[in-house]
Design a protein around this motif. Structure first.
Motif, PDB file in Angstrom:
ATOM      1  N   PHE A 194      58.715  65.997  45.976  1.00 12.31           N
ATOM      2  CA  PHE A 194      59.293  66.674  47.128  1.00 12.31           C
ATOM      3  C   PHE A 194      60.647  67.284  46.767  1.00 12.31           C
ATOM      4  O   PHE A 194      61.000  68.364  47.245  1.00 12.31           O
ATOM      5  CB  PHE A 194      59.431  65.693  48.297  1.00 12.31           C
ATOM      6  CG  PHE A 194      58.129  65.380  48.963  1.00 12.31           C
ATOM      7  CD1 PHE A 194      57.585  66.243  49.901  1.00 12.31           C
ATOM      8  CD2 PHE A 194      57.431  64.237  48.640  1.00 12.31           C
ATOM      9  CE1 PHE A 194      56.383  65.971  50.520  1.00 12.31           C
ATOM     10  CE2 PHE A 194      56.227  63.942  49.247  1.00 12.31           C
ATOM     11  CZ  PHE A 194      55.691  64.811  50.191  1.00 12.31           C
ATOM     12  N   LYS A 195      61.411  66.607  45.921  1.00 16.56           N
ATOM     13  CA  LYS A 195      62.676  67.172  45.466  1.00 16.56           C
ATOM     14  C   LYS A 195      62.432  68.438  44.650  1.00 16.56           C
ATOM     15  O   LYS A 195      63.162  69.425  44.771  1.00 16.56           O
ATOM     16  CB  LYS A 195      63.437  66.143  44.634  1.00 16.56           C
ATOM     17  CG  LYS A 195      64.018  64.995  45.444  1.00 16.56           C
ATOM     18  CD  LYS A 195      64.798  64.046  44.552  1.00 16.56           C
ATOM     19  CE  LYS A 195      65.411  62.905  45.352  1.00 16.56           C
ATOM     20  NZ  LYS A 195      66.139  61.952  44.483  1.00 16.56           N
ATOM     21  N   THR A 196      61.395  68.396  43.813  1.00 17.33           N
ATOM     22  CA  THR A 196      61.041  69.576  43.023  1.00 17.33           C
ATOM     23  C   THR A 196      60.645  70.728  43.937  1.00 17.33           C
ATOM     24  O   THR A 196      61.073  71.872  43.745  1.00 17.33           O
ATOM     25  CB  THR A 196      59.890  69.253  42.059  1.00 17.33           C
ATOM     26  OG1 THR A 196      60.296  68.211  41.185  1.00 17.33           O
ATOM     27  CG2 THR A 196      59.504  70.482  41.243  1.00 17.33           C
ATOM     28  N   ALA A 197      59.823  70.433  44.931  1.00 12.98           N
ATOM     29  CA  ALA A 197      59.386  71.462  45.873  1.00 12.98           C
ATOM     30  C   ALA A 197      60.574  72.080  46.598  1.00 12.98           C
ATOM     31  O   ALA A 197      60.673  73.298  46.760  1.00 12.98           O
ATOM     32  CB  ALA A 197      58.404  70.868  46.875  1.00 12.98           C
ATOM     33  N   ARG A 198      61.506  71.235  47.044  1.00 14.02           N
ATOM     34  CA  ARG A 198      62.687  71.734  47.741  1.00 14.02           C
ATOM     35  C   ARG A 198      63.527  72.611  46.829  1.00 14.02           C
ATOM     36  O   ARG A 198      64.059  73.644  47.236  1.00 14.02           O
ATOM     37  CB  ARG A 198      63.506  70.539  48.224  1.00 14.02           C
ATOM     38  CG  ARG A 198      64.771  70.878  48.992  1.00 14.02           C
ATOM     39  CD  ARG A 198      64.462  71.427  50.376  1.00 14.02           C
ATOM     40  NE  ARG A 198      64.411  72.877  50.430  1.00 14.02           N
ATOM     41  CZ  ARG A 198      64.078  73.542  51.509  1.00 14.02           C
ATOM     42  NH1 ARG A 198      63.746  72.920  52.618  1.00 14.02           N
ATOM     43  NH2 ARG A 198      64.058  74.863  51.489  1.00 14.02           N
TER      44      ARG A 198
ATOM     45  N   GLY B  46      52.025  68.332  44.744  1.00 15.95           N
ATOM     46  CA  GLY B  46      51.340  67.846  45.933  1.00 15.95           C
ATOM     47  C   GLY B  46      52.334  67.611  47.042  1.00 15.95           C
ATOM     48  O   GLY B  46      53.351  66.954  46.832  1.00 15.95           O
ATOM     49  N   CYS B  47      52.040  68.134  48.221  1.00 16.39           N
ATOM     50  CA  CYS B  47      52.973  68.015  49.345  1.00 16.39           C
ATOM     51  C   CYS B  47      52.237  67.560  50.602  1.00 16.39           C
ATOM     52  O   CYS B  47      52.211  68.253  51.605  1.00 16.39           O
ATOM     53  CB  CYS B  47      53.680  69.351  49.608  1.00 16.39           C
ATOM     54  SG  CYS B  47      54.701  69.938  48.263  1.00 16.39           S
ATOM     55  N   GLY B  48      51.578  66.437  50.542  1.00 11.99           N
ATOM     56  CA  GLY B  48      50.885  65.931  51.721  1.00 11.99           C
ATOM     57  C   GLY B  48      49.742  66.839  52.122  1.00 11.99           C
ATOM     58  O   GLY B  48      48.788  67.014  51.383  1.00 11.99           O
ATOM     59  N   TRP B  49      49.882  67.448  53.326  1.00  8.34           N
ATOM     60  CA  TRP B  49      48.798  68.271  53.842  1.00  8.34           C
ATOM     61  C   TRP B  49      48.819  69.670  53.263  1.00  8.34           C
ATOM     62  O   TRP B  49      48.024  70.516  53.604  1.00  8.34           O
ATOM     63  CB  TRP B  49      48.865  68.337  55.371  1.00  8.34           C
ATOM     64  CG  TRP B  49      50.178  68.775  55.912  1.00  8.34           C
ATOM     65  CD1 TRP B  49      51.291  68.017  56.093  1.00  8.34           C
ATOM     66  CD2 TRP B  49      50.532  70.086  56.361  1.00  8.34           C
ATOM     67  NE1 TRP B  49      52.314  68.774  56.617  1.00  8.34           N
ATOM     68  CE2 TRP B  49      51.884  70.027  56.800  1.00  8.34           C
ATOM     69  CE3 TRP B  49      49.842  71.288  56.429  1.00  8.34           C
ATOM     70  CZ2 TRP B  49      52.548  71.143  57.302  1.00  8.34           C
ATOM     71  CZ3 TRP B  49      50.509  72.390  56.938  1.00  8.34           C
ATOM     72  CH2 TRP B  49      51.842  72.308  57.363  1.00  8.34           C
ATOM     73  N   SER B  50      49.741  69.954  52.368  1.00 12.47           N
ATOM     74  CA  SER B  50      49.790  71.264  51.744  1.00 12.47           C
ATOM     75  C   SER B  50      49.922  71.109  50.244  1.00 12.47           C
ATOM     76  O   SER B  50      50.030  70.028  49.710  1.00 12.47           O
ATOM     77  CB  SER B  50      50.974  72.077  52.281  1.00 12.47           C
ATOM     78  OG  SER B  50      52.191  71.503  51.832  1.00 12.47           O
ATOM     79  N   ARG B  51      49.924  72.206  49.559  1.00 14.97           N
ATOM     80  CA  ARG B  51      50.167  72.227  48.126  1.00 14.97           C
ATOM     81  C   ARG B  51      51.112  73.378  47.839  1.00 14.97           C
ATOM     82  O   ARG B  51      50.978  74.457  48.391  1.00 14.97           O
ATOM     83  CB  ARG B  51      48.852  72.433  47.374  1.00 14.97           C
ATOM     84  CG  ARG B  51      49.004  72.432  45.870  1.00 14.97           C
ATOM     85  CD  ARG B  51      47.657  72.331  45.202  1.00 14.97           C
ATOM     86  NE  ARG B  51      46.682  73.228  45.787  1.00 14.97           N
ATOM     87  CZ  ARG B  51      45.437  73.310  45.350  1.00 14.97           C
ATOM     88  NH1 ARG B  51      45.024  72.550  44.376  1.00 14.97           N
ATOM     89  NH2 ARG B  51      44.591  74.167  45.913  1.00 14.97           N
ATOM     90  N   LEU B  52      52.099  73.126  47.001  1.00 15.60           N
ATOM     91  CA  LEU B  52      53.077  74.158  46.685  1.00 15.60           C
ATOM     92  C   LEU B  52      52.880  74.594  45.248  1.00 15.60           C
ATOM     93  O   LEU B  52      52.716  73.784  44.351  1.00 15.60           O
ATOM     94  CB  LEU B  52      54.494  73.612  46.901  1.00 15.60           C
ATOM     95  CG  LEU B  52      55.644  74.602  46.681  1.00 15.60           C
ATOM     96  CD1 LEU B  52      56.776  74.268  47.637  1.00 15.60           C
ATOM     97  CD2 LEU B  52      56.155  74.555  45.255  1.00 15.60           C
TER      98      LEU B  52
END
Length: 204
Positions: free
Chosen positions: A4-8, A189-195
């Protein structure tokens, strides 16, 4: 947590964002066009009783005996999914997540919830049309695709993040349309989504 930190971090440093969305996003909102559930029976029970229609998707493509009957179904559909729609926390959170970035939406959803939630209709590519133009969708689809292609060209050499939201096995075309434009990607992987992050788009 690191993902999640990477996604942010990717989003914070993106030059542009593509939102690639399928029916799973609508299901997350509470609108399931595949379900024979309480909501379907509440709004479309008459069509189940008359024709045995089991869900919204079947009703949208059903061969009704008259134009009037088909129009009656779409009147209920608009009333349920468009005319009385109010933006949900799902879309409010998504809009906040995208923030002030340049963006484009690529979606197979025809319910117009992106537009109704304040996303710019000039930045939306509905690959299968929408409920409003379903009788002759191609002119609008071609116009939207041309705008999407121009967006791709503009950011082809820049840092682009693709948010994949609710894309299932039956609507891989949406994923292909977005991803086919770039040469390198990474996944989180981001829960209900994918980034997905793309460093560079391929030419069209």
């Amino acid at each position: 947590m690191n993902e999640f930190k990477t996604a942010r971090n990717w989003l914070d440093n993106a030059d542009a964002v593509i939102i690639s969305a399928g029916n799973g996003l609508s299901i997350t909102e509470g609108y399931n066009i595949f379900a024979h559930d309480e909501a379907f029976m509440t709004h479309f029970g008459t069509f189940y009783e008359r024709y045995g229609i089991m869900n919204i998707l079947q009703g949208a493509f059903y061969n009704y005996p008259t134009v009037a009957e088909r129009d009656a179904f779409y009147k209920v559909l608009f009333d349920y999914m468009v005319d009385h729609y109010e933006s949900t926390p799902v879309f409010r959170d998504l809009k906040q997540l995208v923030g002030g970035h340049e963006y484009f939406v690529v979606t197979s959803n025809g319910n117009m919830h992106f537009q109704l939630s304040g996303f710019d209709e000039e930045r939306i590519f509905e690959v299968e049309g929408n409920f409003g133009n379903n009788q002759n969708p191609m002119p609008m689809i071609q116009k939207q695709q041309a705008k999407f292609n121009a967006f791709v060209q503009k950011y082809r050499s820049q840092n682009v993040v693709i948010l994949e939201l609710g894309i299932g096995a039956n609507n891989q075309y949406v994923e292909f349309t977005a991803r086919n434009q770039y040469s390198r990607s990474r996944h989180v992987g981001c829960g209900w989504s994918r980034l997905v992050q793309s460093r560079r788009f391929m030419g069209l």
